[in-house]
Design a protein around this motif. Structure first.
Motif, PDB file in Angstrom:
ATOM      1  N   GLU A  60      -4.169 -16.199   8.950  1.00 35.78           N
ATOM      2  CA  GLU A  60      -3.543 -16.663   7.948  1.00 35.78           C
ATOM      3  C   GLU A  60      -4.339 -16.706   6.522  1.00 35.78           C
ATOM      4  OE1 GLU A  60      -1.604 -21.169   6.654  1.00 35.78           O
ATOM      5  OE2 GLU A  60      -1.166 -20.427   8.649  1.00 35.78           O
ATOM      6  N   ILE A  61      -5.399 -17.113   6.691  1.00 36.05           N
ATOM      7  CA  ILE A  61      -6.464 -16.830   5.455  1.00 36.05           C
ATOM      8  C   ILE A  61      -6.552 -15.577   5.043  1.00 36.05           C
ATOM      9  CG2 ILE A  61      -8.783 -17.373   4.727  1.00 36.05           C
ATOM     10  CD1 ILE A  61      -8.965 -19.672   6.815  1.00 36.05           C
ATOM     11  N   GLY A  62      -6.602 -14.684   6.010  1.00 33.27           N
ATOM     12  CA  GLY A  62      -6.632 -13.084   5.533  1.00 33.27           C
ATOM     13  C   GLY A  62      -5.366 -12.841   4.743  1.00 33.27           C
ATOM     14  N   SER A  63      -4.346 -13.168   5.247  1.00 32.66           N
ATOM     15  CA  SER A  63      -3.171 -12.926   4.465  1.00 32.66           C
ATOM     16  C   SER A  63      -3.102 -13.400   3.125  1.00 32.66           C
ATOM     17  CB  SER A  63      -2.032 -13.243   5.295  1.00 32.66           C
ATOM     18  OG  SER A  63      -1.711 -14.556   5.449  1.00 32.66           O
ATOM     19  N   GLU A  64      -3.377 -14.887   2.939  1.00 31.84           N
ATOM     20  CA  GLU A  64      -3.502 -15.290   1.920  1.00 31.84           C
ATOM     21  C   GLU A  64      -4.577 -14.696   0.796  1.00 31.84           C
ATOM     22  OE1 GLU A  64      -4.465 -19.481   2.243  1.00 31.84           O
ATOM     23  OE2 GLU A  64      -2.571 -19.764   3.392  1.00 31.84           O
ATOM     24  N   LEU A  65      -5.727 -14.268   1.433  1.00 32.72           N
ATOM     25  CA  LEU A  65      -6.567 -13.436   0.604  1.00 32.72           C
ATOM     26  C   LEU A  65      -6.098 -12.118   0.191  1.00 32.72           C
ATOM     27  CD1 LEU A  65      -9.996 -14.155   2.175  1.00 32.72           C
ATOM     28  CD2 LEU A  65      -9.261 -14.784  -0.013  1.00 32.72           C
ATOM     29  N   ASN A  66      -5.363 -11.308   0.951  1.00 31.49           N
ATOM     30  CA  ASN A  66      -4.675 -10.135   0.594  1.00 31.49           C
ATOM     31  C   ASN A  66      -3.666 -10.535  -0.502  1.00 31.49           C
ATOM     32  OD1 ASN A  66      -6.307  -8.823   2.182  1.00 31.49           O
ATOM     33  ND2 ASN A  66      -4.648  -8.847   3.941  1.00 31.49           N
ATOM     34  N   ALA A  67      -2.812 -11.497  -0.503  1.00 31.85           N
ATOM     35  CA  ALA A  67      -1.976 -11.975  -1.584  1.00 31.85           C
ATOM     36  C   ALA A  67      -2.643 -12.161  -3.000  1.00 31.85           C
ATOM     37  CB  ALA A  67      -1.091 -12.949  -0.928  1.00 31.85           C
ATOM     38  N   VAL A  68      -3.534 -12.721  -2.875  1.00 30.95           N
ATOM     39  CA  VAL A  68      -4.314 -13.168  -4.211  1.00 30.95           C
ATOM     40  C   VAL A  68      -4.874 -11.852  -4.584  1.00 30.95           C
ATOM     41  CG1 VAL A  68      -6.455 -14.411  -5.139  1.00 30.95           C
ATOM     42  CG2 VAL A  68      -4.982 -15.517  -3.523  1.00 30.95           C
ATOM     43  N   LYS A  69      -5.513 -11.184  -3.885  1.00 30.97           N
ATOM     44  CA  LYS A  69      -6.142  -9.741  -4.149  1.00 30.97           C
ATOM     45  C   LYS A  69      -4.868  -8.820  -4.922  1.00 30.97           C
ATOM     46  CE  LYS A  69      -9.828  -8.906  -0.932  1.00 30.97           C
ATOM     47  NZ  LYS A  69     -10.301  -8.197   0.292  1.00 30.97           N
ATOM     48  N   SER A  70      -3.528  -9.070  -4.524  1.00 31.17           N
ATOM     49  CA  SER A  70      -2.752  -8.035  -4.727  1.00 31.17           C
ATOM     50  C   SER A  70      -2.323  -8.707  -6.161  1.00 31.17           C
ATOM     51  CB  SER A  70      -1.632  -8.088  -3.937  1.00 31.17           C
ATOM     52  OG  SER A  70      -0.973  -9.326  -3.831  1.00 31.17           O
ATOM     53  N   GLU A  71      -2.407  -9.895  -6.490  1.00 27.14           N
ATOM     54  CA  GLU A  71      -2.178 -10.460  -7.709  1.00 27.14           C
ATOM     55  C   GLU A  71      -3.358 -10.133  -8.926  1.00 27.14           C
ATOM     56  OE1 GLU A  71      -1.540 -14.792  -7.413  1.00 27.14           O
ATOM     57  OE2 GLU A  71      -0.063 -14.650  -5.899  1.00 27.14           O
ATOM     58  N   LEU A  72      -4.392 -10.182  -8.274  1.00 26.64           N
ATOM     59  CA  LEU A  72      -5.523  -9.628  -9.281  1.00 26.64           C
ATOM     60  C   LEU A  72      -5.567  -8.441  -9.304  1.00 26.64           C
ATOM     61  CD1 LEU A  72      -8.252 -12.526  -8.272  1.00 26.64           C
ATOM     62  CD2 LEU A  72      -6.525 -12.351 -10.323  1.00 26.64           C
ATOM     63  N   ASP A  73      -5.902  -7.959 -10.415  1.00 22.43           N
ATOM     64  CA  ASP A  73      -6.300  -6.377 -10.602  1.00 22.43           C
ATOM     65  C   ASP A  73      -7.713  -6.101 -10.884  1.00 22.43           C
ATOM     66  OD1 ASP A  73      -6.105  -3.701 -10.641  1.00 22.43           O
ATOM     67  OD2 ASP A  73      -5.052  -3.620 -12.906  1.00 22.43           O
ATOM     68  N   PHE A  74      -8.513  -5.855  -9.716  1.00 23.46           N
ATOM     69  CA  PHE A  74      -9.778  -5.657  -9.749  1.00 23.46           C
ATOM     70  C   PHE A  74     -10.344  -4.218 -10.270  1.00 23.46           C
ATOM     71  CE2 PHE A  74      -9.933  -8.681  -6.068  1.00 23.46           C
ATOM     72  CZ  PHE A  74     -10.657  -9.622  -6.523  1.00 23.46           C
TER      73      PHE A  74
END
Length: 131
Positions: free
Chosen positions: A85-99
């Protein structure tokens, strides 16, 4: 005693003397006293057993409450430490941010800013003498 008055008890004693006679009356009274003592001890024993069962039921209820609290705490801990669940939340945050996008540096000022200070003159005043 048992909701009887003094007159009713006297009548019972007279009838007992007539039926039992003076020979058997004392032994019968002792037997009746033993019977009442055994009934009283049985009632006290039953009362103690009921009170003990009530304490056990209260302790059981407390144990069930503690079990529920521990179950709730362990499920909350499991939810907080769930790696997927933490990994999926991190992926969601990564997708929101454009690195890939590098933030633009702030523009340099066109002319450097010059700061000057003008010193103030110190005037020394003579001390006034006090009387």
């Amino acid at each position: 005693m048992f909701g009887m008055g003094l007159g009713e008890i006297f009548i019972i004693v007279v009838i007992a003397i007539l039926f039992l006679g003076p020979d058997k009356l004392p032994s019968t009274m002792v037997d009746i006293a033993k019977f009442f003592r055994s009934v009283k001890s049985t009632v006290n024993s039953a009362r103690a057993t009921i009170e003990e069962e009530m304490r056990f039921s209260e302790m059981k209820q407390d144990a069930l409450n503690y079990k529920k609290e521990l179950t709730d705490a362990s499920s909350e801990l499991e939810r907080l430490t769930n790696v997927t669940e933490i990994g999926s939340e991190l992926n969601a945050v990564k997708s929101e941010l454009d690195f890939n996008a590098i933030p633009a540096a702030p523009a340099a000022p066109k002319e450097p800013e010059v700061v000057t200070f003008t010193p103030k003159s110190k005037e020394i005043k003579p001390k006034e003498e006090s009387l």
